[in-house]
Design an enzyme around this catalytic site. Structure first.
Site, PDB file in Angstrom:
ATOM      1  N   LYS A   1       1.000  14.655   0.913  1.00  0.00           N
ATOM      2  CA  LYS A   1      -0.380  14.935   0.482  1.00  0.00           C
ATOM      3  C   LYS A   1      -0.585  16.436   0.237  1.00  0.00           C
ATOM      4  CE  LYS A   1      -2.184  10.936   3.047  1.00  0.00           C
ATOM      5  NZ  LYS A   1      -2.937  10.063   2.123  1.00  0.00           N
TER       6      LYS A   1
ATOM      7  N   LYS B   1      -8.132  14.090   4.791  1.00  0.00           N
ATOM      8  CA  LYS B   1      -7.262  12.909   4.724  1.00  0.00           C
ATOM      9  C   LYS B   1      -6.202  13.088   5.797  1.00  0.00           C
ATOM     10  CE  LYS B   1      -6.289  13.960   0.337  1.00  0.00           C
ATOM     11  NZ  LYS B   1      -6.268  12.824  -0.494  1.00  0.00           N
ATOM     12  N   ARG B   2      -5.393  12.051   6.019  1.00  0.00           N
ATOM     13  CA  ARG B   2      -4.292  12.229   6.974  1.00  0.00           C
ATOM     14  C   ARG B   2      -3.438  13.422   6.563  1.00  0.00           C
ATOM     15  NH1 ARG B   2      -3.788   8.402  11.287  1.00  0.00           N
ATOM     16  NH2 ARG B   2      -1.838   9.468  11.680  1.00  0.00           N
TER      17      ARG B   2
ATOM     18  N   LYS C   1     -14.650   8.509  -3.139  1.00  0.00           N
ATOM     19  CA  LYS C   1     -15.874   8.834  -2.383  1.00  0.00           C
ATOM     20  C   LYS C   1     -16.396  10.209  -2.787  1.00  0.00           C
ATOM     21  CE  LYS C   1     -13.854   6.077   1.255  1.00  0.00           C
ATOM     22  NZ  LYS C   1     -12.988   6.117   2.445  1.00  0.00           N
TER      23      LYS C   1
ATOM     24  N   THR D   1      -8.499   6.672  -1.660  1.00  0.00           N
ATOM     25  CA  THR D   1      -9.864   6.150  -1.761  1.00  0.00           C
ATOM     26  C   THR D   1     -10.857   7.276  -1.491  1.00  0.00           C
ATOM     27  OG1 THR D   1      -9.506   5.391   0.506  1.00  0.00           O
ATOM     28  CG2 THR D   1      -9.492   3.710  -1.208  1.00  0.00           C
TER      29      THR D   1
ATOM     30  N   HIS E   1       0.806  -1.231   0.000  1.00  0.00           N
ATOM     31  CA  HIS E   1       0.000   0.000   0.000  1.00  0.00           C
ATOM     32  C   HIS E   1       0.830   1.267   0.000  1.00  0.00           C
ATOM     33  CE1 HIS E   1      -3.991  -1.819   0.928  1.00  0.00           C
ATOM     34  NE2 HIS E   1      -3.237  -2.756   1.495  1.00  0.00           N
TER      35      HIS E   1
END
Ligand code: 9GP
Length: 838
Positions: A570, A564-565, A676, A672, A373
């Protein structure tokens, strides 16, 4: 008596208080559970008591299916998928179970007719936050799909007493609060102490010859810990299949306690208990260096050993020999956290069941498959040899043996290629010696997969390149997916209803059928309905934010969401740089015509990750300034919503207009959240990273806001020598933004507060924010232009949602079943409910 309700695949024929679905029966069941389980009557019951009574009422209605499912699997020789994962981020169970049972409206009415507030009760549920983020939530989506597709499956994991911490924001900083999710009990689980399992730790090994003269090894441990399973039913959508999520809790075996107690060592006995129970006390937040964290290795081995022993027990219940164990179970390793399972299954087969090594190895390889992952080198697990050997002496020997045989194969194929051999070895000997868990997983599995097309390609080219060259046939891609039950039907009931009215309900199990809605894109009334739903949800979110955080946001503004984290790759701080850019434009020209935007952030930072916590502080500091500047006049708002979790995701995805998927290309394995958002009609601004690439392919390039460097460009720029200063000097807008942060403008004049962040950008910029900055700003301008044209935006929104069929976790699970697990659906027949004999 009311007639039975025909909501499910098969009718439950007996209308009694535990299974009945009529309004009267449901009401009576809630009242009974309040009295007999909670031990309360309405006048003294708390909201939580009522929630518990309701939850038990729903659980009762699952049990018949659950027991029939278990019985079906035990009676026949079906292949069972075992998903081994250190994390399962299930989120609240109540609504999902109601939807999957098909009794949501009926139960809601029963609650309301009992004089209770359904939404208020629903909000009482403590969500089991037994995961950090994407990886744990993926496991939860896959459990839903496995059951919905009627695939026999068990999810094996850890029942952490404290899940992911609750996040509070104080003075702009993240504060971590212990997550006491079990405080008021968990109505969805059933403890099964009779199925407990012993797990050994420490000690030493002894070689001996068995009665047939065969060389054998026995392990004499220091301590034994008891694993107690707690089972939760995972019901599929409108099917009879209810699979099991089996989570292990660590306890001290009673015999040990008594021994110490008998010799008068009461404290010793209690201490033993504390040490044992510590193992499943708390979830490790990710992103922290875990090397050397003994407790983490204990956790991993503990749950893996319990699970494999459990499988062996189940297998031997159905058949005599372990020779075909791999035909009974397909075991998926969710990342390397359970990779120790390879050595453990070998130990169980060879030491405890006397199977010879070669056969045991065939069984092991045929049993396991491994999902990677992440490409981030710091997240690839390796354990110091010394620590490993102390805790698991027998496993170290087994790993040496596996390695020796494996490297023998490598040598045969690449004689004298010593570097390759060193690179492939299960042991990293470049400095202090480590065991490489990704290598153990790769060698011990028959299949290896990444979680999006780009990610799998990069695994093959880079992180697992040597393994790919050795065994190309083991590698496949399995792009992630998410369950439309939770992420549309439960989260966005209004949208689900609109879709149902147009094309029926088949899409809930066959998401690709949403495509039929493309026919309505040119229907102005449909577009109006679509818009109205988004508007209503945005208004609800605005009210929620006002009520809970005392911030006014304009529901007409563009809701731009990044949840998100928090992690540098990111790039939440790239988003912050854009906000400051916009702010500067308004300050320079206060009458400028900008599209009103609300920037919504949510996400937790690992407690030990300083830079991520500083990014949270930066966002909140920018929010302070922007939200209170009269020049801005409600055109920009920035909110950081604390404690982002599954429940909050359900609220925020449907409310988003714009989804921020802005990681540096090549860093996000899949994502993911991106799926969504799109499913709920948000448009994406994103890089060519992870599953963004495939989302863009599906929804069409014209319906996706693309910016930034590609992965090859990132690599090339790095190779050439990336210098962030070049961008800083060449781009006056960027320079102004950075200088403003450095000047202390967002930190009450403190020029030191954000210095580590600014310096890391100026001197390293590992994630290349500066290189992507202008492209991002330009792309955001395209977003603004598109948003000004309401009809165009709505068309794009509809096309995003209806072209998301590929990203259902049902598709992903079908691929795993066909290409990796060789698992088939099994029909669970409902038995007639049998009344207990008086
Ligand atoms: O970072 C990845 C994320 O991109 C992916 O969507 C998720 C599920 O596959 O896994 C995340 N990885 C981890 O959480 C740790 O390896």
């Amino acid at each position: 008596m009311n007639p039975p309700v025909e909501t499910l695949q098969q009718t439950i024929k007996v209308e009694d208080d535990r299974t009945g679905l009529s309004l009267e029966t449901l009401k009576r069941a809630i009242a009974d559970n309040l009295f007999y389980i909670q031990g309360k009557y309405p006048a003294i019951a708390t909201k939580n008591d009522f929630y518990m009574a309701l939850a038990y009422t729903v659980r009762d209605r699952l049990l018949q299916r659950w027991l029939n499912t278990t019985e079906t699997y035990l009676k026949s020789k079906v292949k069972v998928v075992c998903y081994l994962s250190a994390e399962f981020l299930m989120g609240p169970h109540l609504s999902n179970n109601l939807v999957n049972l098909g009794i949501y409206d009926q139960v809601r009415r029963a609650v309301e007719e009992s004089g209770l507030d359904f939404v208020e009760l629903r909000e009482q549920e403590e969500e089991p936050g037994l995961g950090n983020g994407g990886l744990g939530r993926l496991a939860a989506c896959y459990m839903d799909s496995l059951a919905s597709l009627e695939i026999p499956a068990i999810g094996y994991g850890i029942r952490y007493e404290f899940g992911i911490f609750d996040q509070e924001i104080r003075d702009g900083w993240q504060i971590e609060i212990t997550d006491k999710w079990l405080r008021y009990g968990n109505p969805w689980e059933i403890e099964r102490p009779e199925a407990s399992i012993d797990v050994k730790f420490g000690g030493y090994t002894q070689a001996y010859n068995d009665e047939n003269g065969h060389y054998r090894v026995r392990w004499i441990p220091d301590i034994i810990v008891k694993g107690v399973p707690y089972d939760t039913p995972i019901l599929g959508y409108k099917v009879n299949t209810a699979n099991t999520l089996r989570l292990w809790k660590a306890e001290a075996p009673e015999s040990f306690e008594f021994e110490a107690f008998n010799v008068g060592d009461y404290y010793g006995a209690v201490n033993e208990k504390v040490v044992a129970e510590n193992i499943t006390k708390v979830l490790y937040p990710n992103d922290e260096p875990i090397q050397g964290k003994q407790l983490r290795l204990q956790q991993q081995y503990f749950f893996v050993s319990c699970s494999l022993q459990d499988m062996i027990r189940l297998h031997l219940h159905r058949q005599d020999s372990l020779d075909n164990f791999h035909e009974s179970f397909a075991v998926q390793l969710n990342d390397t956290h359970p990779a120790i399972g390879v050595a453990e299954l070998m130990r169980l087969l060879v030491d405890e069941h006397q199977i010879d090594w070669d056969r045991a190895w065939q069984i092991t390889q045929n049993t396991f498959a491994y999902t990677n992952h992440t490409l981030l080198p710091e997240a690839l697990e390796k354990w110091p040899l010394s620590l490993f050997g102390r805790l698991l002496p027998r496993h170290l020997q087994i790993i040496y043996e596996i390695n020796q045989r494996f490297l023998g194969q490598v040598r045969a194929k690449y004689p004298d290629d010593h570097q390759r051999i060193a690179r492939l070895s299960l042991i990293d000997e470049s400095g202090e010696k480590y065991i490489r868990m990704a290598h153990l997983a790769s060698v011990g599995s028959h299949a290896i997969n990444g979680v999006a097309a780009l990610h799998t390609k990069l695994l093959q080219q880079d992180v697992l390149r040597d393994f790919y060259e050795l065994w190309p046939e083991k590698f496949t891609n399995k792009t992630n997916g998410v369950t439309p039950r939770r992420w549309i039907v439960v989260s966005n009931p209004k949208l689900a209803e609109l879709i149902n009215r147009k094309i029926g309900t088949n899409w809930i199990k066959h998401l690709e059928e949403l495509k039929q809605l493309e026919a309505f894109v040119e229907d102005a009334e449909f577009r109006q309905q679509w818009r109205q739903i988004k508007q209503d949800i945005k208004r609800d979110l605005a009210e929620y934010v006002k009520k809970n955080h005392a911030i006014d946001i304009n529901p007409q503004s563009l809701f731009d969401v990044q949840v998100k984290r928090i992690h540098e790759y990111k790039r939440q701080h790239l988003n912050a740089l854009y906000i400051i850019t916009l702010y500067n434009q308004i300050k320079q020209n206060p009458n400028i015509d900008v599209v009103p935007r609300t920037f919504i952030f949510g996400g937790k930072a690992a407690p030990g990750y300083f830079m991520a916590k500083l990014i949270i502080k930066l966002i909140n500091s920018v929010a302070q300034v922007v939200n209170n500047d009269p020049d801005v006049r409600e055109r920009l708002k920035v909110v950081f919503l604390p404690d982002y979790n599954v429940r909050f995701g359900q609220r925020v995805y449907p409310a988003a207009d714009l989804s921020e998927q802005i990681s540096t290309a090549g860093k996000e394995a899949s994502g993911t959240g991106n799926m969504k958002f799109s499913m709920n009609g948000a448009l994406t601004i994103g890089t060519l990273d992870g599953a963004n690439i495939e989302i863009r392919e599906e929804v069409g390039a014209e319906n996706f806001f693309l910016f930034g460097l590609t992965t090859p460009e990132v690599y090339a720029l790095k190779a050439k020598g990336y210098n962030p200063w070049d961008y800083y000097h060449a781009n006056s807008q960027l320079k102004t933004v950075i200088d403003l942060i450095s000047s202390g403008f967002f930190s009450h004049g403190d020029t030191n507060l954000f210095r580590p962040l600014v310096d890391s950008l100026l001197y390293h910029d590992q994630y290349m924010l500066f290189a992507d900055y202008q492209s991002y700003v330009d792309c955001q301008e395209q977003v603004n232009q598109a948003y000004r044209d309401e009809e165009k935006w709505t068309r794009m929104s509809i096309l995003n949602a209806v072209r998301m069929g590929k990203f259902s976790s049902d598709r992903a699970i079908r691929e795993y079943c066909q290409e990796i697990w060789n698992a088939q659906p099994v029909n669970v027949e409902m038995q007639e409910y049998v009344q207990p004999k008086p």
